[in-house]
Design a protein around this motif. Structure first.
Motif, PDB file in Angstrom:
ATOM      1  N   TYR A  19       0.665  -1.200   0.012  1.00 51.55           N
ATOM      2  CA  TYR A  19       0.040   0.004  -0.012  1.00 51.55           C
ATOM      3  C   TYR A  19       0.850   1.114  -0.162  1.00 51.55           C
ATOM      4  O   TYR A  19       0.724   2.137  -0.767  1.00 51.55           O
ATOM      5  CB  TYR A  19      -0.851  -0.045   1.152  1.00 51.55           C
ATOM      6  N   ARG A  20       1.941   1.204   0.883  1.00 48.88           N
ATOM      7  CA  ARG A  20       2.870   2.525   1.007  1.00 48.88           C
ATOM      8  C   ARG A  20       3.409   2.632  -0.317  1.00 48.88           C
ATOM      9  O   ARG A  20       3.679   3.963  -0.781  1.00 48.88           O
ATOM     10  CB  ARG A  20       3.723   2.433   2.260  1.00 48.88           C
ATOM     11  N   ARG A  21       3.864   1.508  -0.806  1.00 46.25           N
ATOM     12  CA  ARG A  21       4.589   1.875  -2.255  1.00 46.25           C
ATOM     13  C   ARG A  21       3.847   2.221  -3.354  1.00 46.25           C
ATOM     14  O   ARG A  21       4.257   3.257  -3.911  1.00 46.25           O
ATOM     15  CB  ARG A  21       5.339   0.230  -2.603  1.00 46.25           C
ATOM     16  N   ILE A  22       2.571   1.808  -3.176  1.00 46.38           N
ATOM     17  CA  ILE A  22       1.651   2.237  -4.598  1.00 46.38           C
ATOM     18  C   ILE A  22       1.305   3.808  -4.140  1.00 46.38           C
ATOM     19  O   ILE A  22       1.093   4.561  -5.087  1.00 46.38           O
ATOM     20  CB  ILE A  22       0.209   1.371  -4.379  1.00 46.38           C
ATOM     21  N   ILE A  23       0.903   4.136  -3.056  1.00 43.19           N
ATOM     22  CA  ILE A  23       0.809   5.410  -2.480  1.00 43.19           C
ATOM     23  C   ILE A  23       1.672   6.330  -2.807  1.00 43.19           C
ATOM     24  O   ILE A  23       1.720   7.670  -3.452  1.00 43.19           O
ATOM     25  CB  ILE A  23       0.288   5.710  -1.141  1.00 43.19           C
ATOM     26  N   ALA A  48      -4.970   9.035   2.974  1.00 46.46           N
ATOM     27  CA  ALA A  48      -4.005   8.285   2.037  1.00 46.46           C
ATOM     28  C   ALA A  48      -2.568   8.441   2.376  1.00 46.46           C
ATOM     29  O   ALA A  48      -1.677   7.338   2.291  1.00 46.46           O
ATOM     30  CB  ALA A  48      -4.286   8.342   0.459  1.00 46.46           C
ATOM     31  N   VAL A  49      -2.216   9.631   2.448  1.00 51.29           N
ATOM     32  CA  VAL A  49      -0.584   9.854   2.589  1.00 51.29           C
ATOM     33  C   VAL A  49      -0.128   9.557   3.971  1.00 51.29           C
ATOM     34  O   VAL A  49       0.959   9.212   4.272  1.00 51.29           O
ATOM     35  CB  VAL A  49      -0.424  11.300   2.009  1.00 51.29           C
ATOM     36  N   ALA A  50      -1.067   9.807   4.980  1.00 51.92           N
ATOM     37  CA  ALA A  50      -0.570   9.917   6.408  1.00 51.92           C
ATOM     38  C   ALA A  50       0.064   8.496   7.036  1.00 51.92           C
ATOM     39  O   ALA A  50       1.352   8.723   7.555  1.00 51.92           O
ATOM     40  CB  ALA A  50      -2.003   9.971   7.225  1.00 51.92           C
ATOM     41  N   PRO A  51      -0.143   7.195   6.380  1.00 55.85           N
ATOM     42  CA  PRO A  51       0.735   6.159   6.713  1.00 55.85           C
ATOM     43  C   PRO A  51       2.045   6.262   6.356  1.00 55.85           C
ATOM     44  O   PRO A  51       2.983   5.433   6.929  1.00 55.85           O
ATOM     45  CB  PRO A  51       0.020   5.054   6.004  1.00 55.85           C
TER      46      PRO A  51
END
Length: 154
Positions: free
Chosen positions: A4-8, A125-128
């Motif tokens: 998820y983080r990589r996609i975001i 969406a960015v917060a993580p």
């Protein structure tokens, strides 16, 4: 969560890169288009917008392009730089939350949904990424040169 983080990171790297390009184009070709943003801002910010921002919009738009380009570069980078870029993007979204997207509305509820709700979703969406301390670089090699993007992280 890593996927998820990589996609975001990829999505927002592209979004902020495009945003930087748009600010450069608007600074040169359509600086007056920024005036509409003052219409959805709170009164104190609308006053600042018309008295300071609009008379100085050319260099402020270029500054915003630089900020967005730096956020994009940070998100594409690694380690702590990703966290700093995520924090900077959240500050950008906080400002955008105040300013709004300049869509005309008839009520406060409509204003929220048209001018502010999307910003909350983007920020969520960015917060993580704030907690992505061991993020690896998105680019292993620079596309045009083939040289390692970060030799110490190959």
């Amino acid at each position: 969560m890593n996927r998820y983080r990589r996609i975001i990171r990829w999505v927002f790297t592209v979004v902020f890169t495009i945003g930087a390009a748009v600010h450069i184009i608007f600074a040169f070709c359509s600086p007056g288009s920024y005036a509409a943003y003052g219409t959805t801002a709170p009164p104190w910010l609308a006053q600042l917008w018309s008295s300071f921002v609009m008379p100085n919009i050319w260099w402020l738009a270029l500054l915003m392009a630089l900020v967005e380009a730096r956020i994009a570069a940070g998100l594409a980078s690694h380690g702590r730089r990703v966290q700093v870029a995520a924090a900077a993007s959240l500050c950008f979204f906080a400002f955008l939350l105040l300013l709004g997207y300049s869509w005309p509305t008839a009520s406060p509820l409509e204003d929220f949904f048209k001018n502010r709700a999307t910003t909350l979703v983007l920020a969520a969406a960015v917060a993580p990424l704030l907690f992505d301390a061991d993020a690896k670089t998105l680019l292993k090699r620079w596309p045009l040169t083939g040289k390692p993007a970060h030799p110490s992280h190959d």
